[in-house]
Design an enzyme around this catalytic site. Structure first.
Site, PDB file in Angstrom:
ATOM      1  N   VAL A  44       0.541  -0.864   0.072  1.00  0.00           N
ATOM      2  CA  VAL A  44      -0.300  -0.302  -0.514  1.00  0.00           C
ATOM      3  C   VAL A  44       1.080   1.297  -0.312  1.00  0.00           C
ATOM      4  CG1 VAL A  44      -2.097   1.456   1.379  1.00  0.00           C
ATOM      5  CG2 VAL A  44      -2.024  -1.035   1.321  1.00  0.00           C
TER       6      VAL A  44
ATOM      7  N   ASP B  71      11.256   3.636  12.587  1.00  0.00           N
ATOM      8  CA  ASP B  71      11.132   1.723  12.726  1.00  0.00           C
ATOM      9  C   ASP B  71       9.843   2.241  13.901  1.00  0.00           C
ATOM     10  OD1 ASP B  71      10.594  -0.005  13.845  1.00  0.00           O
ATOM     11  OD2 ASP B  71      12.785  -0.847  13.739  1.00  0.00           O
ATOM     12  N   LEU B  72       8.906   1.398  13.250  1.00  0.00           N
ATOM     13  CA  LEU B  72       7.407   2.227  13.927  1.00  0.00           C
ATOM     14  C   LEU B  72       7.264   0.803  15.082  1.00  0.00           C
ATOM     15  CD1 LEU B  72       4.029   1.995  11.886  1.00  0.00           C
ATOM     16  CD2 LEU B  72       5.871   3.419  12.386  1.00  0.00           C
TER      17      LEU B  72
ATOM     18  N   TYR C 182       2.703  -4.540  10.820  1.00  0.00           N
ATOM     19  CA  TYR C 182       3.135  -5.702  11.332  1.00  0.00           C
ATOM     20  C   TYR C 182       2.202  -6.495  10.466  1.00  0.00           C
ATOM     21  CZ  TYR C 182       5.578  -9.673  13.641  1.00  0.00           C
ATOM     22  OH  TYR C 182       5.883 -11.317  14.635  1.00  0.00           O
TER      23      TYR C 182
ATOM     24  N   TYR D  23      -4.031   2.346   8.009  1.00  0.00           N
ATOM     25  CA  TYR D  23      -4.550   1.072   7.502  1.00  0.00           C
ATOM     26  C   TYR D  23      -4.578   0.262   8.411  1.00  0.00           C
ATOM     27  CZ  TYR D  23      -3.809   4.234   3.589  1.00  0.00           C
ATOM     28  OH  TYR D  23      -4.254   5.145   2.616  1.00  0.00           O
TER      29      TYR D  23
ATOM     30  N   TYR E 181      -2.587 -11.119  15.709  1.00  0.00           N
ATOM     31  CA  TYR E 181      -2.875  -9.812  14.609  1.00  0.00           C
ATOM     32  C   TYR E 181      -4.496  -9.188  14.467  1.00  0.00           C
ATOM     33  CZ  TYR E 181      -2.916  -7.422  10.300  1.00  0.00           C
ATOM     34  OH  TYR E 181      -3.206  -6.913   8.426  1.00  0.00           O
TER      35      TYR E 181
ATOM     36  N   TRP F 233      -7.540  -8.210   1.857  1.00  0.00           N
ATOM     37  CA  TRP F 233      -7.236  -9.226   1.359  1.00  0.00           C
ATOM     38  C   TRP F 233      -6.198  -9.051  -0.053  1.00  0.00           C
ATOM     39  CZ3 TRP F 233     -10.707 -13.843  -0.564  1.00  0.00           C
ATOM     40  CH2 TRP F 233     -11.053 -13.802   0.606  1.00  0.00           C
TER      41      TRP F 233
END
Length: 306
Positions: free
Chosen positions: A18, A41-42, A66, A104, A130, A155
């Site tokens: 994305v 780096d989150l 992640y 997102y 997740y 998806w």
């Protein structure tokens, strides 16, 4: 330090599906600054604050996450830090500098037991780590407030990285039969379609992207953003082979979820209603099968050097 008078869009995760498409879509409209994991780096919450202070964007598009769904089951701490805690810090920084945050999220916040498509008022109940971490990130953003949008999609596939489309095309060169799950349903969504619909949402206020933040104050909230329609993974695979025009496509053998066990449980129903997106922004998402055909046309041209 970036001149605050110049509208800037900060796009995170630009090596992902994305993020890469967002940067491509926005680069001709406004100054877009893309950062990858090496630059932001989150999992480093302090670095998030430093980068945002340095760039001082008008809009933050957080496409980083992640995304290793099965690995998250045994890596809960890192997944929660990136998916759950980092979005809250992004929201705090966005509010501090008066920026709009677009984040997102995923269909995996739901358990898949609903008969029809999920809308934004349905109660989340993730089945896996997740999904739980992504839900935590949504809630952290909402708690901070300001100008924000959480865009749930599903998806996701694209022309690079690891995704179902590229896996199927690779396996089609190696196997004559493929067993694919047929009792999970959702809307395959091209990453470029996500970027295009995001841009349309941001371009609506008079003044374009630069004015988006003020217009979003009253529109802040969760939105579902996928293609229209639905299919199974097996149906998706069959459509890929049909659109790819393979001379000898593999036979798709439908199997059940129980026949393909994974560390993380998946919802059987991942269908999301886009009605709110259409009502608020007038955006009617294209059909998933049409976008798949468009993606494969672009991918074929890219591979042929056209």
């Amino acid at each position: 330090m970036t001149d605050r008078r110049e509208p800037v869009v900060l796009v995170t995760g630009v090596t992902g599906q994305v993020g890469a498409e967002l940067l491509l879509r926005l680069r001709n409209d406004i100054r877009a600054v893309g950062v990858d994991r090496n630059q932001l780096d989150l999992s480093d919450l302090g670095q998030i604050r430093r980068v945002i202070s340095d760039v001082c964007p008008s809009i933050i598009l957080n496409a980083a996450a992640y995304t290793a769904v099965d690995q998250a089951e045994s890596d809960q701490s890192k997944a929660m830090r990136i998916n759950g805690e980092a979005p809250g810090v992004l929201a705090e920084e966005a509010r501090r500098i008066g920026a709009l945050l677009v984040h997102y999220s995923t269909d995996y916040v739901f358990d898949g037991t609903k008969d029809g498509a999920y809308d934004e008022t349905d109660l989340p109940n993730p089945l896996n780590v997740y999904g739980a971490t992504k839900l935590a990130g949504e809630r952290a953003i909402a708690q901070v407030g300001g100008a924000w949008a959480v865009l749930r999609t599903s998806w996701v596939y694209g022309m690079h990285g690891k995704n179902f489309l590229l896996t199927m095309l690779r396996l089609a060169q190696q196997k004559s039969e493929l067993s694919v799950v047929a009792d999970q349903f959702g809307a395959p969504t091209w990453s470029r379609t996500i970027a295009e619909m995001t841009a349309r949402m941001l371009e609506q206020p008079s003044g374009g992207l630069a004015a988006a933040r003020e217009a979003w104050i009253d529109r802040s909230g969760v939105y579902h953003l996928t293609t229209a329609g639905a299919t199974s993974w097996a149906g998706f695979a069959q459509a890929i082979f049909a659109h790819a025009g393979l001379s000898a496509p593999p036979t798709v053998l439908p199997i059940s979820t129980d026949q393909y066990p994974t560390p993380a449980r998946r919802p059987h129903n991942s269908r999301l209603s886009n009605a709110k997106l259409t009502e608020v922004f007038g955006i009617r998402p294209p059909q998933w099968d049409d976008e798949l055909g468009r993606c494969l046309t672009v991918l074929r041209a890219a591979r042929e050097g056209r």
